[in-house]
Design a protein around this motif. Sequence first.
Motif, PDB file in Angstrom:
ATOM      1  N   PRO A 162      31.993  22.635  47.931  1.00 27.56           N
ATOM      2  CA  PRO A 162      31.799  24.089  48.056  1.00 27.56           C
ATOM      3  C   PRO A 162      32.413  24.800  46.845  1.00 27.56           C
ATOM      4  CG  PRO A 162      33.570  23.366  49.481  1.00 27.56           C
ATOM      5  CD  PRO A 162      32.975  22.118  48.897  1.00 27.56           C
ATOM      6  N   ARG A 163      32.066  26.049  46.662  1.00 30.68           N
ATOM      7  CA  ARG A 163      32.602  26.814  45.532  1.00 30.68           C
ATOM      8  C   ARG A 163      33.290  28.066  46.046  1.00 30.68           C
ATOM      9  NH1 ARG A 163      27.902  27.864  41.299  1.00 30.68           N
ATOM     10  NH2 ARG A 163      29.608  29.026  40.355  1.00 30.68           N
ATOM     11  N   PHE A 164      34.288  28.488  45.298  1.00 31.96           N
ATOM     12  CA  PHE A 164      34.991  29.717  45.648  1.00 31.96           C
ATOM     13  C   PHE A 164      34.082  30.919  45.413  1.00 31.96           C
ATOM     14  CE2 PHE A 164      38.792  27.070  44.929  1.00 31.96           C
ATOM     15  CZ  PHE A 164      39.524  27.405  46.067  1.00 31.96           C
ATOM     16  N   ASP A 165      34.068  31.815  46.372  1.00 33.01           N
ATOM     17  CA  ASP A 165      33.340  33.075  46.208  1.00 33.01           C
ATOM     18  C   ASP A 165      34.224  34.078  45.464  1.00 33.01           C
ATOM     19  OD1 ASP A 165      31.110  32.156  47.628  1.00 33.01           O
ATOM     20  OD2 ASP A 165      32.058  32.660  49.543  1.00 33.01           O
ATOM     21  N   ARG A 166      33.581  35.047  44.860  1.00 32.99           N
ATOM     22  CA  ARG A 166      34.337  36.120  44.198  1.00 32.99           C
ATOM     23  C   ARG A 166      34.953  37.029  45.246  1.00 32.99           C
ATOM     24  NH1 ARG A 166      33.626  36.406  38.764  1.00 32.99           N
ATOM     25  NH2 ARG A 166      31.897  35.191  37.898  1.00 32.99           N
ATOM     26  N   LEU A 167      36.197  37.411  45.031  1.00 32.70           N
ATOM     27  CA  LEU A 167      36.920  38.282  45.957  1.00 32.70           C
ATOM     28  C   LEU A 167      37.340  39.549  45.221  1.00 32.70           C
ATOM     29  CD1 LEU A 167      39.239  35.619  47.667  1.00 32.70           C
ATOM     30  CD2 LEU A 167      37.112  36.599  48.561  1.00 32.70           C
ATOM     31  N   PRO A 168      36.527  40.598  45.295  1.00 32.19           N
ATOM     32  CA  PRO A 168      36.891  41.845  44.602  1.00 32.19           C
ATOM     33  C   PRO A 168      38.141  42.471  45.224  1.00 32.19           C
ATOM     34  CG  PRO A 168      34.568  41.824  45.228  1.00 32.19           C
ATOM     35  CD  PRO A 168      35.215  40.680  45.938  1.00 32.19           C
ATOM     36  N   ILE A 169      39.033  42.952  44.381  1.00 33.33           N
ATOM     37  CA  ILE A 169      40.232  43.649  44.850  1.00 33.33           C
ATOM     38  C   ILE A 169      39.894  45.136  44.979  1.00 33.33           C
ATOM     39  CG2 ILE A 169      42.619  44.260  44.319  1.00 33.33           C
ATOM     40  CD1 ILE A 169      42.881  41.638  42.837  1.00 33.33           C
ATOM     41  N   PRO A 170      40.075  45.720  46.181  1.00 30.72           N
ATOM     42  CA  PRO A 170      39.734  47.142  46.364  1.00 30.72           C
ATOM     43  C   PRO A 170      40.441  48.029  45.341  1.00 30.72           C
ATOM     44  CG  PRO A 170      40.214  46.098  48.463  1.00 30.72           C
ATOM     45  CD  PRO A 170      40.583  45.095  47.408  1.00 30.72           C
ATOM     46  N   LEU A 171      39.767  49.071  44.913  1.00 32.41           N
ATOM     47  CA  LEU A 171      40.245  50.058  43.947  1.00 32.41           C
ATOM     48  C   LEU A 171      40.341  49.465  42.547  1.00 32.41           C
ATOM     49  CD1 LEU A 171      42.995  51.953  46.006  1.00 32.41           C
ATOM     50  CD2 LEU A 171      40.593  52.572  45.660  1.00 32.41           C
ATOM     51  N   LEU A 172      41.123  48.392  42.382  1.00 28.73           N
ATOM     52  CA  LEU A 172      41.264  47.800  41.050  1.00 28.73           C
ATOM     53  C   LEU A 172      39.926  47.290  40.532  1.00 28.73           C
ATOM     54  CD1 LEU A 172      44.626  45.799  41.390  1.00 28.73           C
ATOM     55  CD2 LEU A 172      44.251  47.997  40.275  1.00 28.73           C
ATOM     56  N   GLY A 173      39.112  46.769  41.439  1.00 30.02           N
ATOM     57  CA  GLY A 173      37.810  46.259  41.035  1.00 30.02           C
ATOM     58  C   GLY A 173      36.842  47.338  40.590  1.00 30.02           C
ATOM     59  N   GLU A 174      37.158  48.611  40.852  1.00 28.03           N
ATOM     60  CA  GLU A 174      36.276  49.714  40.474  1.00 28.03           C
ATOM     61  C   GLU A 174      36.669  50.370  39.156  1.00 28.03           C
ATOM     62  OE1 GLU A 174      33.627  50.047  42.067  1.00 28.03           O
ATOM     63  OE2 GLU A 174      34.208  48.706  43.701  1.00 28.03           O
ATOM     64  N   ILE A 175      37.737  49.894  38.529  1.00 28.32           N
ATOM     65  CA  ILE A 175      38.121  50.443  37.228  1.00 28.32           C
ATOM     66  C   ILE A 175      37.038  50.091  36.205  1.00 28.32           C
ATOM     67  CG2 ILE A 175      39.844  50.391  35.388  1.00 28.32           C
ATOM     68  CD1 ILE A 175      41.911  49.588  37.463  1.00 28.32           C
TER      69      ILE A 175
END
Length: 427
Positions: A243-256
């Motif tokens: 299996p592969r790791f999915d991307r995990l967006p960090i709230p707020l920081l990911g929107e910079i």
Amino acid sequence: MSISTPVVPATTISLATAEVKNWKPPIGLGVFAIIALLLFTIGARDGITTFRLSTDSDLIQLPAVSANVTIVTIVVVILLFAAAVFSAMLSSRARKTPLWLTALFAVLFLVAFLTWAAAGATIPVPGLLVGAVGLSAPLIFGALGGVISERVGVVNVAIEGQLLAGAFASAVVASLTQSLIAGLLAAIVAGVLVSFVLATFSIRYIVDQVIVGVVLNVLVIGLTSFLFSKVLSPNSDVLNSPPRFDRLPIPLLGEIPIIGPVLFRQTIIIYIMYVAIAVVWFALFKTKWGLRLRAVGEHPQAADTVGINVNRTRFWNVSLAGAIAGLGGAYFTLGSVGAFNKEMTAGAGFIALAAVIFGRWDPIRATLAALLFGFASNLQSVLSIVGSPVPSQFMLMLPYLVTIFAVAGLVGQVRAPAASGKAYVKS
């Protein structure tokens, strides 16, 4: 009784007080300025290059930036020569060329090159940087392991083998268990096992460290290639489908804008990498463990006299370095490619070793050097997609050319830990 004062020759005083002028930086900047002039003059191109600064999923959309190729290249060439002249003026006064000037020079050269190479096309800046971080991840893990190993006095040429062993073990174990955590642990164990062999032969049996590292790389490459052909390929559904790791967006920081997609919409391995960089730097320079480690790598005799077991300290820290490098190998199979392939590290361990030297055996600088090499690797892919006139063969060579220039440019300016590569025998 009179006491005569020794007379010191004037030549000795003048030599002792002579200012050291380093002409290497201005010469290097001047050479690259001339290269830019020739490239943008002989291969002059017209048109507009568009830099896209946002992705379709960004909450904050930045407008694309358009650059006129002719204007940008002319202005940048003038600024590059100005920077080289300014560096020469500083050297003539025996002053160092500041780091900000070198960084600014590199950024200007890169902007002009991208504008010229992608004339009439669009460059997705976030995609370029995201790919660079991904390609840099195994290099950073390998470089961190190399910094720890060399700081404690053992030259770790076996980073390539540790990365490859970690990639192989993580693919097999994650495929069998369908557990990403088990795959990460397997990669760590595989890296430690390779480093065990390096530590045992170089520390206990005092075999030349470079030779042991090279032999280990060949051994791991041969062993994993054999097992891939004879075991993994016939049973790929069971043994090579992790299996592969999915991307995990960090709230707020990911929107910079720009920074968010690049740094904070990543997989868990990348986030582990961020933590590893901070922990290794802090532990190496701010803790008792780091002080002992650096003492063993700089002056093992002095460390021994204050009660530090030199060889044991070296053994366990080389093992720790292997564990970190093994995590980098897991990125290939669990975070990027999704399966193990023959020699999939493709020399990443040697580039990581170059990053250690380029980074002056410092975790932060080695990380920045690894990012530079990763960016160079991804740049050739992006430019080939947009139809750059630069020959594909040259672009494939680009990461290795950057490695050579980076390391060669630092020869005579950096000093490795004093006891690195030297076996210690207690007298």
